[in-house]
Design a protein around this motif. Structure first.
Motif, PDB file in Angstrom:
ATOM      1  N   THR A  88      -6.002  -6.098  -1.038  1.00 16.62           N
ATOM      2  CA  THR A  88      -7.336  -5.603  -1.423  1.00 16.62           C
ATOM      3  C   THR A  88      -8.305  -5.656  -0.252  1.00 16.62           C
ATOM      4  O   THR A  88      -9.280  -4.920  -0.225  1.00 16.62           O
ATOM      5  CB  THR A  88      -7.927  -6.463  -2.570  1.00 16.62           C
ATOM      6  N   LEU A  89      -8.039  -6.549   0.694  1.00 13.07           N
ATOM      7  CA  LEU A  89      -8.886  -6.616   1.886  1.00 13.07           C
ATOM      8  C   LEU A  89      -8.317  -5.638   2.911  1.00 13.07           C
ATOM      9  O   LEU A  89      -7.436  -5.983   3.705  1.00 13.07           O
ATOM     10  CB  LEU A  89      -8.899  -8.039   2.452  1.00 13.07           C
ATOM     11  N   CYS A  90      -8.805  -4.403   2.845  1.00 16.45           N
ATOM     12  CA  CYS A  90      -8.265  -3.380   3.749  1.00 16.45           C
ATOM     13  C   CYS A  90      -9.392  -2.464   4.191  1.00 16.45           C
ATOM     14  O   CYS A  90     -10.497  -2.516   3.657  1.00 16.45           O
ATOM     15  CB  CYS A  90      -7.174  -2.581   3.057  1.00 16.45           C
ATOM     16  N   TRP A  91      -9.081  -1.638   5.155  1.00 17.93           N
ATOM     17  CA  TRP A  91     -10.040  -0.631   5.604  1.00 17.93           C
ATOM     18  C   TRP A  91      -9.831   0.627   4.776  1.00 17.93           C
ATOM     19  O   TRP A  91      -8.753   0.816   4.209  1.00 17.93           O
ATOM     20  CB  TRP A  91      -9.816  -0.346   7.095  1.00 17.93           C
ATOM     21  N   SER A  92     -10.849   1.490   4.713  1.00 16.61           N
ATOM     22  CA  SER A  92     -10.719   2.683   3.861  1.00 16.61           C
ATOM     23  C   SER A  92      -9.517   3.531   4.290  1.00 16.61           C
ATOM     24  O   SER A  92      -8.743   3.998   3.457  1.00 16.61           O
ATOM     25  CB  SER A  92     -12.009   3.506   3.888  1.00 16.61           C
ATOM     26  N   THR A  93      -9.351   3.683   5.613  1.00 15.42           N
ATOM     27  CA  THR A  93      -8.261   4.559   6.057  1.00 15.42           C
ATOM     28  C   THR A  93      -6.924   3.829   6.217  1.00 15.42           C
ATOM     29  O   THR A  93      -5.984   4.370   6.790  1.00 15.42           O
ATOM     30  CB  THR A  93      -8.636   5.291   7.361  1.00 15.42           C
ATOM     31  N   PRO A 112      -6.720 -17.013   0.846  1.00 13.28           N
ATOM     32  CA  PRO A 112      -8.094 -17.305   1.277  1.00 13.28           C
ATOM     33  C   PRO A 112      -8.185 -18.051   2.611  1.00 13.28           C
ATOM     34  O   PRO A 112      -9.262 -18.158   3.197  1.00 13.28           O
ATOM     35  CB  PRO A 112      -8.634 -18.169   0.140  1.00 13.28           C
ATOM     36  N   ILE A 113      -7.077 -18.557   3.093  1.00 11.63           N
ATOM     37  CA  ILE A 113      -7.103 -19.284   4.373  1.00 11.63           C
ATOM     38  C   ILE A 113      -6.805 -18.328   5.530  1.00 11.63           C
ATOM     39  O   ILE A 113      -7.453 -18.369   6.574  1.00 11.63           O
ATOM     40  CB  ILE A 113      -6.059 -20.435   4.398  1.00 11.63           C
ATOM     41  N   THR A 114      -5.811 -17.461   5.344  1.00 12.51           N
ATOM     42  CA  THR A 114      -5.424 -16.576   6.460  1.00 12.51           C
ATOM     43  C   THR A 114      -6.164 -15.246   6.418  1.00 12.51           C
ATOM     44  O   THR A 114      -6.161 -14.503   7.394  1.00 12.51           O
ATOM     45  CB  THR A 114      -3.915 -16.265   6.431  1.00 12.51           C
ATOM     46  N   LEU A 115      -6.747 -14.912   5.276  1.00 14.79           N
ATOM     47  CA  LEU A 115      -7.423 -13.627   5.023  1.00 14.79           C
ATOM     48  C   LEU A 115      -6.440 -12.456   4.964  1.00 14.79           C
ATOM     49  O   LEU A 115      -6.839 -11.312   4.790  1.00 14.79           O
ATOM     50  CB  LEU A 115      -8.520 -13.338   6.059  1.00 14.79           C
ATOM     51  N   ASN A 116      -5.174 -12.745   5.133  1.00 14.44           N
ATOM     52  CA  ASN A 116      -4.145 -11.709   5.069  1.00 14.44           C
ATOM     53  C   ASN A 116      -3.529 -11.667   3.678  1.00 14.44           C
ATOM     54  O   ASN A 116      -3.804 -12.535   2.844  1.00 14.44           O
ATOM     55  CB  ASN A 116      -3.062 -11.983   6.116  1.00 14.44           C
ATOM     56  N   ILE A 117      -2.679 -10.684   3.441  1.00 15.12           N
ATOM     57  CA  ILE A 117      -2.064 -10.532   2.117  1.00 15.12           C
ATOM     58  C   ILE A 117      -1.434 -11.861   1.675  1.00 15.12           C
ATOM     59  O   ILE A 117      -0.897 -12.612   2.512  1.00 15.12           O
ATOM     60  CB  ILE A 117      -0.999  -9.399   2.143  1.00 15.12           C
ATOM     61  N   ILE A 341     -13.749  -6.932   7.004  1.00 14.37           N
ATOM     62  CA  ILE A 341     -13.314  -5.550   6.680  1.00 14.37           C
ATOM     63  C   ILE A 341     -14.249  -4.977   5.617  1.00 14.37           C
ATOM     64  O   ILE A 341     -15.454  -4.953   5.838  1.00 14.37           O
ATOM     65  CB  ILE A 341     -11.814  -5.472   6.304  1.00 14.37           C
ATOM     66  N   SER A 342     -13.712  -4.571   4.476  1.00 17.19           N
ATOM     67  CA  SER A 342     -14.598  -3.904   3.501  1.00 17.19           C
ATOM     68  C   SER A 342     -14.846  -4.792   2.300  1.00 17.19           C
ATOM     69  O   SER A 342     -15.394  -4.348   1.304  1.00 17.19           O
ATOM     70  CB  SER A 342     -13.899  -2.641   3.026  1.00 17.19           C
ATOM     71  N   GLY A 343     -14.409  -6.041   2.369  1.00 19.14           N
ATOM     72  CA  GLY A 343     -14.411  -6.860   1.160  1.00 19.14           C
ATOM     73  C   GLY A 343     -13.318  -6.340   0.234  1.00 19.14           C
ATOM     74  O   GLY A 343     -12.353  -5.726   0.701  1.00 19.14           O
ATOM     75  N   ASN A 344     -13.480  -6.566  -1.054  1.00 20.60           N
ATOM     76  CA  ASN A 344     -12.494  -6.116  -2.045  1.00 20.60           C
ATOM     77  C   ASN A 344     -12.583  -4.598  -2.183  1.00 20.60           C
ATOM     78  O   ASN A 344     -13.491  -4.084  -2.839  1.00 20.60           O
ATOM     79  CB  ASN A 344     -12.809  -6.820  -3.367  1.00 20.60           C
ATOM     80  N   PHE A 345     -11.628  -3.891  -1.578  1.00 20.34           N
ATOM     81  CA  PHE A 345     -11.763  -2.428  -1.569  1.00 20.34           C
ATOM     82  C   PHE A 345     -11.715  -1.829  -2.972  1.00 20.34           C
ATOM     83  O   PHE A 345     -12.299  -0.785  -3.239  1.00 20.34           O
ATOM     84  CB  PHE A 345     -10.709  -1.751  -0.671  1.00 20.34           C
ATOM     85  N   ASN A 367     -14.266 -13.719  -3.258  1.00 21.50           N
ATOM     86  CA  ASN A 367     -14.926 -14.894  -2.682  1.00 21.50           C
ATOM     87  C   ASN A 367     -15.265 -14.715  -1.218  1.00 21.50           C
ATOM     88  O   ASN A 367     -16.370 -15.050  -0.788  1.00 21.50           O
ATOM     89  CB  ASN A 367     -14.029 -16.137  -2.817  1.00 21.50           C
ATOM     90  N   ILE A 368     -14.300 -14.183  -0.465  1.00 20.29           N
ATOM     91  CA  ILE A 368     -14.609 -14.081   0.969  1.00 20.29           C
ATOM     92  C   ILE A 368     -15.718 -13.036   1.211  1.00 20.29           C
ATOM     93  O   ILE A 368     -16.480 -13.136   2.149  1.00 20.29           O
ATOM     94  CB  ILE A 368     -13.373 -13.846   1.887  1.00 20.29           C
ATOM     95  N   TYR A 369     -15.771 -12.041   0.320  1.00 26.00           N
ATOM     96  CA  TYR A 369     -16.863 -11.061   0.468  1.00 26.00           C
ATOM     97  C   TYR A 369     -18.210 -11.731   0.184  1.00 26.00           C
ATOM     98  O   TYR A 369     -19.216 -11.431   0.819  1.00 26.00           O
ATOM     99  CB  TYR A 369     -16.658  -9.878  -0.483  1.00 26.00           C
TER     100      TYR A 369
END
Ligand SMILES: Cc1ncc(COP(=O)(O)O)c(C=O)c1O
Length: 399
Positions: A88-93, A112-117, A341-345, A367-369
């Motif tokens: 969900t934490l991704c860029w539009s493109t 929530p620690i790595t910010l990755n999937i 990035i965009s927060g929760n896309f 949360n991170i957003y």
């Protein structure tokens, strides 16, 4: 003059970068040629990819990867409705090329620690239609690639690595962007290297390489492995202009290639300076008595040797609207900030308009957003008086 004393990026170009760009301009060869090809070669050998192709942006690289996966010249092509897993934490493109290619994105929350999937959640979403993972390596960090590659293998999934924010990062000594069938890189301003606009797509398969080469340039056969066969079959056509595939025009200019190549040659030193500056800034912020229990700095994941894009910061003990106020203060006090990035896309208006959200909840991304942001990392040596100014601006903004 910039309103920021601490911008996302100060002037990213060296005098020599500019000279290289001007040299191309003076040569009058601005359209794709040897300068681009040379950069592609250097890129391939440095990051140890199989094939690299320069494009006009990281977004175009993502588009080419997805369009290649549905291309009729591909032996195993994806079909309408096939599912692609994406955080969900991704860029539009990172997302839209999936939809633009007739495929279905399936969102997964982040760690929530790595910010990755959150790789531990992927299996739950896999079904017969799941064909690929679109991975986003966030701001120089990555997920647990060992686990991810196990899932990829077990379920026979394709992998596209959106490495637009992580050029130069490694996982267990292997460059991010060399794990999957495809990867994308961005050379937009403030990224690890910058050519203004620009990007690179890498892939592992020769046929895929030739498909994306044709897609990059109008769908013609020129300069691809299809060229001779197609022209023999179509003797009535002008060999130079045979359009055998669908196509776009996503080519870079020789100017951006020259500037990008020149910067890429010094990427190791750019990474090193950013890492040193990052440590200095963390040091001054976390040793500040007023700030130290108000901020948390996101760190690298295990086994990652990061090439940092920025410094990601969490505001600790946030109440509603705290972040908004602090961000406004930081901006007012001369520190440029960005959301992660965009927060929760899935919550962006475009995702809602296209009906991409089916009441799924992604609490970690939310949360991170709500409580995190990032600031840039200078690519030139910074001094004590500058560090003191940064700490003062933070203190003032958190009061
Ligand atoms: C994760 C991610 N993917 C793709 C892109 C798009 O890259 P570009 O701006 O070069 O089109 C960005 C842009 O910053 C990004 O952060």
């Amino acid at each position: 003059m910039s309103k920021y004393f601490y911008p996302l990026i100060e002037n990213p170009f060296s005098d020599d970068d500019i000279r290289k760009g001007i040299k191309v301009l003076k040569s009058k060869q601005l359209t794709l040629g040897n300068t681009t090809r040379n950069f592609e070669k250097t890129f391939t050998s440095k990051i140890n990819s199989k094939y690299s192709l320069m494009v006009n942006s990281g977004s175009s690289a993502n588009l080419l990867a997805l369009q290649c996966l549905i291309n009729p010249y591909r032996k195993e092509r994806l079909k309408k409705g096939d599912e692609i897993i994406i955080p969900t934490l991704c860029w539009s493109t990172s997302l839209w090329p999936i939809i633009q290619s007739g495929l279905t994105p399936v969102f997964i929350d982040i760690n929530p620690i790595t910010l990755n999937i959150d790789e531990t959640q992927i299996k739950k979403k896999i079904n017969k239609r799941t064909k690929a993972i679109m991975l986003i390596h966030v701001l120089g960090n990555s997920c647990n690639m060992d686990q991810l590659m196990k899932i990829k293998k077990k379920y026979n999934l394709l992998l596209i690595e959106d490495t637009c924010e992580s050029l130069g990062s490694k996982y267990k000594n292997k460059y991010l962007g060399t794990f999957g069938e495809f990867s994308s890189f961005s050379f937009y301003s403030s990224h690890q290297i910058s050519s203004g606009e620009g990007g690179m797509i890498c892939c592992k398969d020769k046929m895929d390489y030739n498909i994306i080469k044709s897609l990059r340039s109008h769908g013609w056969s020129r300069d691809t492995s299809f060229e001779n066969k197609i022209s023999k079959k179509n003797k009535h056509l002008d060999k130079r202009f045979i359009f055998f595939n669908s196509g776009f025009n996503l080519r870079p200019t020789e100017i951006t290639a020259a500037i990008g190549h020149n910067q890429f040659k010094r990427i190791n030193s750019l990474i090193r300076i950013r890492n040193i500056n990052r440590k200095k800034i963390i040091n001054i912020l976390t040793n500040n008595r007023f700030l130290k229990d108000k901020i948390y700095i996101y760190e690298k994941n295990k086994f990652v040797t990061p090439s940092w894009f920025g410094l990601s910061i969490k505001i600790v003990n946030t109440k509603m609207n705290t972040k908004k106020r602090i961000i406004q203060n930081l901006e007012k006090n001369g520190i440029e900030t960005r959301p992660i990035i965009s927060g929760n896309f899935a919550k962006q208006p475009a995702a809602i308009k296209y009906g991409l959200t089916k009441n799924n909840k992604y609490p970690n991304t939310d949360n991170i957003y709500n409580n995190s942001f990032f600031i840039g990392l200078p690519t030139k040596k910074i001094y004590n008086h500058y560090l003191t100014r940064i700490a003062k601006a933070f203190e003032k903004s958190f009061k």
